[in-house]
Design an enzyme around this catalytic site. Sequence first.
Site, short mmCIF file in Angstrom:
data_model
loop_
_atom_site.label_atom_id
_atom_site.label_comp_id
_atom_site.label_asym_id
_atom_site.label_seq_id
_atom_site.Cartn_x
_atom_site.Cartn_y
_atom_site.Cartn_z
N ASP A 94 1.04 -1.10 0.07
CA ASP A 94 -0.03 -0.03 0.04
C ASP A 94 0.87 1.27 0.15
O ASP A 94 1.72 1.54 1.01
CB ASP A 94 -0.87 -0.07 1.34
CG ASP A 94 -1.67 1.34 1.58
OD1 ASP A 94 -1.86 1.94 0.33
OD2 ASP A 94 -2.10 1.63 2.71
N ASP A 96 0.24 5.17 -0.09
CA ASP A 96 -0.24 6.25 -0.03
C ASP A 96 0.15 7.68 -0.31
O ASP A 96 1.60 8.16 0.21
CB ASP A 96 -0.91 6.48 1.40
CG ASP A 96 -1.99 7.29 1.52
OD1 ASP A 96 -2.29 8.12 0.76
OD2 ASP A 96 -2.73 6.91 2.48
N ASP A 269 3.01 1.21 3.65
CA ASP A 269 2.67 1.11 4.80
C ASP A 269 2.60 -0.29 5.36
O ASP A 269 1.85 -1.03 4.85
CB ASP A 269 0.95 1.56 4.83
CG ASP A 269 0.43 1.49 6.16
OD1 ASP A 269 1.14 0.75 7.18
OD2 ASP A 269 -0.71 1.85 6.18
#
Length: 318
Positions: A94, A96, A269
Amino acid sequence: MFREATPAERQRYYREEWRLNDVPDFILATIAQREFGFDHRGEGPNDRYNRIATPAQLEGMLINTAPYAAYASVSFYEKPEKREGWLGAELVFDVDAKDLPLRSCSCSPGEVCEVCLAEAKEYILEVADVLRDDFALKELHFVYSGRGYHLRVLDEEVLHMQSPERAAVLDYVAGGVVPEPELLELRRGYPRVFRMRMLRLLSLLNLETLRSGGVPLKQADALLNPKTLRRVANELEEGSFATLKETLRSKGFAKFLELVRRINAEMLDAKVTVDVKRILRLPSSLHSKVSMKCVYIKNMERFDPFKHAVPRFVQERG
Ligand SMILES: [Zn+2]
């Protein structure tokens, strides 16, 4: 753009625009084994432990309740409504855009723009390259999360990995460990990944970042000379640290390696990758906080969030 969706806009989205077809097959095919989570009022996904038996049931649920956010687990269970009988989990990465440790845009913390979203996309593609080249993984799926990207791996051999193995793969693809000094210049394998991550950081470095990592001012200044940076970049591609070592001296060089490691480790993450019971935003659902769609991406090269993830109600807000 990026304004929160109202309840009326959410309803309109699910009634007029959302399509069951936009939910990826890999979720529909295993729908009854996944835990679903919903956030009804923008307070976080506190409605969890839901089992949805069929695609039609999901469709009814979303159209009737128009949730603030919808999530499905990356894990499979015999009893998803109790989170019991764990059968495996996708391996997930992930990135972001709002949490990137270094960005070349001038976004304030928490904000995203075209530039940092493009940087997040480029980065997740680099992660995918390593998974393909060094781990021979093939079932890689990309999702635009609303503010960044998810990379979901569904190869059989990753599904049963436990958290420590997932953490080790994460460290490898991210460059989260400084290689042993005698291996730093190795042409293949992990040291090459670490050098490629370092290479990417070179163009984003500034004096403040170098100083925060403890690189002495004089050496940091010398490294930021454009000519020096170019030479360092060329050498890194060849597997050499000659100019970098010469410019930073041995103490600065050690600090720099540690700085690169730290920034690398902050790119993804880690909690998402390591957690084998994670729920992730459901592709096709609305990210109401920023009024963008979470989109399953079929062609990553052509995907542009500002073309393909903007719901109609935003285009018509004027
Ligand atoms: Zn930005």
